[in-house]
Scaffold this motif. Structure first.
Motif, mmCIF file in Angstrom:
data_model
loop_
_atom_site.group_PDB
_atom_site.id
_atom_site.type_symbol
_atom_site.label_atom_id
_atom_site.label_comp_id
_atom_site.label_asym_id
_atom_site.label_seq_id
_atom_site.Cartn_x
_atom_site.Cartn_y
_atom_site.Cartn_z
ATOM 1 N N GLU A 94 30.381 12.091 -6.594
ATOM 2 C CA GLU A 94 31.655 12.763 -6.296
ATOM 3 C C GLU A 94 32.531 12.893 -7.534
ATOM 4 O O GLU A 94 33.480 13.681 -7.547
ATOM 5 C CB GLU A 94 32.401 11.969 -5.218
ATOM 6 N N THR A 113 27.139 15.050 0.562
ATOM 7 C CA THR A 113 27.804 14.805 -0.728
ATOM 8 C C THR A 113 27.173 15.657 -1.821
ATOM 9 O O THR A 113 27.878 16.248 -2.661
ATOM 10 C CB THR A 113 27.694 13.312 -1.090
ATOM 11 N N LYS A 164 26.975 7.450 -4.257
ATOM 12 C CA LYS A 164 27.873 8.464 -3.676
ATOM 13 C C LYS A 164 29.126 8.640 -4.530
ATOM 14 O O LYS A 164 29.571 9.774 -4.792
ATOM 15 C CB LYS A 164 28.246 8.037 -2.252
#
Length: 952
Positions: free
Chosen positions: A27, A57, A23
């Motif tokens: 990002e 995400t 994740k």
């Protein structure tokens, strides 16, 4: 729960990535980190992880990316995630990606458009595809062919959606694709369009094909392959219309693509039995055999030619010389298959040409030094042997050429030549004189013990005239060299009488003493030299320029050859008494033969050799000495006539068996008495080509002879159906088991006998033994009183008996728990995937010597005496001694007794016992018990070795 998957990637579970790390990487702004994170996420999802928190995400940070690799990985991610809930409805968040997909379909970059269209081919949710349909259709007219071909694939995938969903989303898809096909120029795009019409709107594809029939040879190979596939489908569903398509297939036989040509030939054979079509297909296969360099392609083509040979032998006979043109290939498997096909196509008209070709190949193996020339020469010799047996008139043209190879360094090839000569000299009496003369001239070149034995037998049986008998005796004496074979000096040292300072041993031969398997399956002890490739011997003093081949073999410890020499000399002397008027000459020859035999016995009982002479050879030589000293009419008849008569009887029996096998292979088909009769001459021939007429005639003949019914063997199918559940179970199941080589296919029929709908019905299978389930059958929904066919594939990894077991699991709407129905076990027997085959005696003996068939188990014993051991065996197994007890009291070293096993091993058991007392007083030898069910060998010594052999 397992589910269908369209993507497979190898994943090493050494250090799985954490969801938080993925994740964070997604990002960030680093494109490389995003790519690595997406790859890790995809691999985790493919291996069962869910990662639900990643979707938002990815939508926020990955969708806007312009990097092509990121967009490609994003589409792979979207392909494998769950897009529906447990009830089958599309997840609300999936709507978020629709706008992104629409943007990709209108993207200025062709690659982004293309991969997005390819992604749409793997979607099965109409709710996601519906807003994208206009953009997909717009791409059909794009200027770039890469996008058009993928747009056609997407249209075909959407139109094929299950139920009526595809036709509702694209009701006019066939018309659009047909219009695109007529104007498209790109080969791949045209192929995709044609395949879509062939699978979704077959009449339109047929119309297009027939309207462009004259231009099909100008199409690209991809489109031609698609056209052939359509022709096969149409003709299978409507055989009456195949005449109009055969012209197209014939026109494609001249295609520049080897794949198209091969498919054309295969399609022709499957659709038509007309001689013109079969001849064209066979010609095509032969051309591929010559033009293709890939060995795998050649082997596949030879398999197709072999199938043609089985069904259309009379047409394939014409192609035999074309098939033989594959022999120059260096691959042995190709050569072997080529020879196998050619040997079954030989007739009296073409045998001369075939034999001439084989002779040229034999000469080539002599002139060129290749790695496997010996094996190839052996195959050629066997092929020529087969030709000469079927057509004796060609034997005279090949036998003298092949006799040059009696001294071949490849022992197997030389043995085949010797066996060939032995058979030809019996079946062709006219060639006897020339063969004997040539054999005596070339005998000194033979170096292999087995070849020498066969050649000596021929000399002993077929030297009939005075000159031949005298030449035979002289040749054997020359090959044996000076006598005696060794002398004892005053100092007590033993040396060879031919003034050779050391023991003679052929290069590549190792003296061994072990039991061997005879042609009838029984055991015998043989002291022999193991035969390998042999080098030329060196010149030695005191002999005829080089050590005689027979002398070298005897000095290497091969007394079996010595026994054969004794028998041959005995026959020659007996025959000399009949043809030589001078009694003095006969006595002289007899004395010389006796001297040779006694010299061999003297050598065998001396310490000159590491192994003394074996008992069998000793007895045989002694018998020959006794015969020459005291002959009678009955003995003369047995030695000079009975052996040859037995050999002639063996050849006649072999010929009879081959004839019976040919008769058994002939398949006879019968027509039913109430079948319709179609009169060919009353048919309308209007507008039919010659090929169509021939094809209809062949179809009528097949119907009349019942050949169309050959495959429908319903009785055998019924025998292979196994009941898996009881008649009172809510679900009835039965399986039809098909075993093909190393594949087992289970066709399971499942019937819902209840009034309820069975949901998530699954056939769960497991295996025991060396069986492996290839794929797990999927879940099904069964309506009340309906049935379903489920297929399961299983791989066999070894020839052992295995068991397949399992259950049927299902759910009903009324009961929350799953119901399990246990199935009967399916036993897969080893005999189901073993097919019978024949094996020649020579091949069987070679395989027996090469492989270790017996497992040795050590057994302790306290028995010391010969009689004690034999009495123990007799008492413990209730055996009857067939040899007089006095035979066990002799002073000679090797004792033998034949015992009969009544109770333990069955009435057919035969027991051979051989015991030898060595110089130190210990016992050695063996006991062999042979029956139809088992074979046991016991060896005596400090310990008794037990060998157990399954089967006999």
């Amino acid at each position: 729960m397992e589910k269908s998957c369209s993507l497979l990637i190898h994943f090493d579970k050494g250090s799985p990535a954490m969801a938080n790390e993925i994740k964070e990487a997604l990002e960030g702004n680093d494109v490389g980190a995003k790519i690595d994170a997406l790859k890790k996420a995809i691999m985790l999802l493919l291996n069962g992880e869910t990662l639900p928190q990643l979707f938002i995400t990815i939508v926020r940070y990955v969708l806007p990316s312009e990097d092509h690799t990121v967009q490609k990985l994003l589409l792979l991610y979207l392909e494998i995630i769950d897009k529906t809930d447990t009830r089958g409805r599309v997840l609300p968040e999936m709507i978020l990606i629709c706008q992104n997909l629409r943007n990709n379909l209108q993207h200025p970059n062709e690659y982004i458009r293309g991969v997005t269209l390819r992604f749409l081919c793997r979607l099965s949710e109409p709710e996601i595809l519906e807003p994208l349909v206009p953009s997909v259709l717009a791409n059909l007219d794009h200027r770039h062919p890469f996008i058009r071909r993928h747009a056609l694939l997407a249209v075909a995938a959407i139109y094929r959606l299950p139920g009526q969903a595809g036709e509702q989303l694209l009701p006019d898809a066939p018309e659009l694709v047909e219009k695109t096909l007529s104007s498209e120029q790109d080969l791949s795009a045209r192929r995709n369009a044609f395949l879509m019409l062939a699978s979704c709107a077959q009449p339109r594809a047929v119309t297009y094909l027939l309207s462009h029939a004259d231009h099909v040879p100008d199409w690209g190979d991809l489109l031609q392959m698609a056209a052939l596939d359509l022709i096969r489908k149409v003709c299978r569903s409507n055989p009456a219309e195949k005449g109009k398509y055969i012209k197209i297939i014939i026109s494609l036989l001249n295609s520049s693509s080897a794949a198209v040509v091969y498919e054309c030939a295969s399609t022709l054979v499957s659709l038509s039995s007309a001689p013109t079509a079969i001849r064209a297909a066979a010609n095509t296969y032969c051309q591929l055999l010559l033009t293709q360099s890939d060995n795998n392609v050649k082997l596949i083509v030879l398999d197709r030619l072999n199938e043609l040979k089985s069904s259309h032998r009379e047409l394939m006979v014409e192609m035999i010389m074309d098939v033989l043109r594959a022999l120059p290939s260096p691959n042995l498997d190709i050569r072997r298959k080529t020879l196998d096909i050619a040997l079954e196509l030989i007739t009296s008209r073409n045998v001369d040409e075939v034999v001439l070709t084989l002779k040229k190949e034999v000469v080539k193996t002599q002139s060129t030094e290749l790695e496997k020339n010996g094996e190839y020469r052996q195959m050629l010799v066997q092929a020529i042997h087969s030709c000469a047996i079927k057509f004796p008139e060609v034997a005279s043209t090949v036998v003298h050429l092949l006799m040059d190879f009696l001294g071949d360094t490849n022992v197997a090839s030389a043995v085949d030549v010797a066996l060939f000569v032995r058979e030809i000299i019996e079946t062709n009496p006219k060639l006897r004189v020339s063969i004997i003369t040539r054999l005596l001239d070339t005998f000194y070149q033979i170096r292999a013990a087995r070849v020498c034995s066969c050649a000596l037998w021929i000399i002993g049986e077929y030297c009939l005239s005075l000159s031949e008998v005298e030449s035979g005796i002289t040749t054997i004496k020359q090959c044996l060299g000076d006598l005696p074979f060794y002398t004892s000096t005053e100092e007590g040292e033993v040396v060879d009488a031919s003034k050779k300072p050391q023991q003679v041993n052929l290069s590549g031969t190792v003296s061994s003493r072990r039991p061997v398997v005879l042609a009838d399956g029984t055991y015998a002890t043989q002291s022999a030299a193991s035969e390998t490739a042999m080098s030329a011997p060196t010149v030695l003093p005191g002999s005829l320029g080089s050590p005689g081949n027979l002398r070298s073999l005897i000095l290497s410890g091969d007394f079996f050859v010595g026994a054969v020499i004794a028998c041959t000399l005995t026959k020659l002397v007996l025959r000399l008494e009949e043809v030589q008027p001078s009694k003095a000459e006969v006595n002289k020859a007899c004395t010389g033969a006796l001297l040779i035999m006694t010299s061999m016995l003297q050598l065998g009982q001396s310490t000159f050799l590491p192994h003394p002479i074996d008992n069998d050879s000793y007895d045989r030589i002694v018998l020959c000495i006794r015969l020459l000293c005291n002959t009678g009419d009955e003995v003369r008849r047995i030695w000079l006539q009975s052996c040859r008569q037995s050999f002639a009887k063996m050849l006649a029996e072999k010929q009879f068996q081959e004839t019976e096998e040919i008769k058994a292979k002939a398949q006879i088909s019968h027509a039913q008495p109430d079948d319709l009769i179609d009169f060919y001459h009353l048919k309308s021939r209007k507008g039919m080509s010659q090929l169509e007429l021939e094809d209809q005639v062949q179809d009528d003949l097949k119907r009349a002879t019942g050949e169309f019914m050959k495959d429908g063997d319903d009785a055998n199918k019924l025998n292979r159906i196994l009941q898996l559940t009881g008649f009172s179970d809510p679900v009835y199941a039965e399986a039809y088991v098909t075993v093909h080589h190393y594949d087992i296919v289970l066709d399971v029929t499942v019937i819902n006998r209840t009034k309820e709908t069975l949901q998530n019905l699954c056939l769960e299978l497991a295996t025991m033994g060396d069986l492996k389930l290839v794929d797990r059958p999927q879940n099904y929904t069964l309506a009340p009183e309906t049935s379903k066919q489920i297929r399961a594939n299983i791989k066999v990894s070894s020839t052992e008996t295995g068991v397949i077991f399992g259950n049927i699991v299902y759910e009903t709407s009324n009961v929350l728990e799953r119901t399990v129905v246990v199935l009967n076990d399916i036993h897969i027997d080893i005999m189901d995937y073993i097919s019978p085959a024949t094996c020649a005696d020579v091949t069987f003996r070679n395989m027996w010597a090469e492989f270790e068939w017996e497992n040795k188990v050590a057994v302790n014993t306290v028995i010391q005496g010969e009689k004690e051991f034999l009495n123990h065996i007799i008492k413990s197994t209730n055996m009857k001694c067939l040899t007089p007890p006095s035979a066990l009291d002799g002073e000679c070293g090797f004792l033998a007794a034949n015992l009969y096993a009544k109770s333990v091993f069955g009435e057919d058991a035969l027991v051979n016992v051989s015991v030898e007392k060595q110089a130190d007083g210990k016992l050695s030898g063996y006991i062999r018990i042979r029956s139809k069910t088992q074979g046991i060998a016991l060896s005596l010594g400090d310990k008794v070795t037990l060998k157990q052999k399954g089967g006999s």
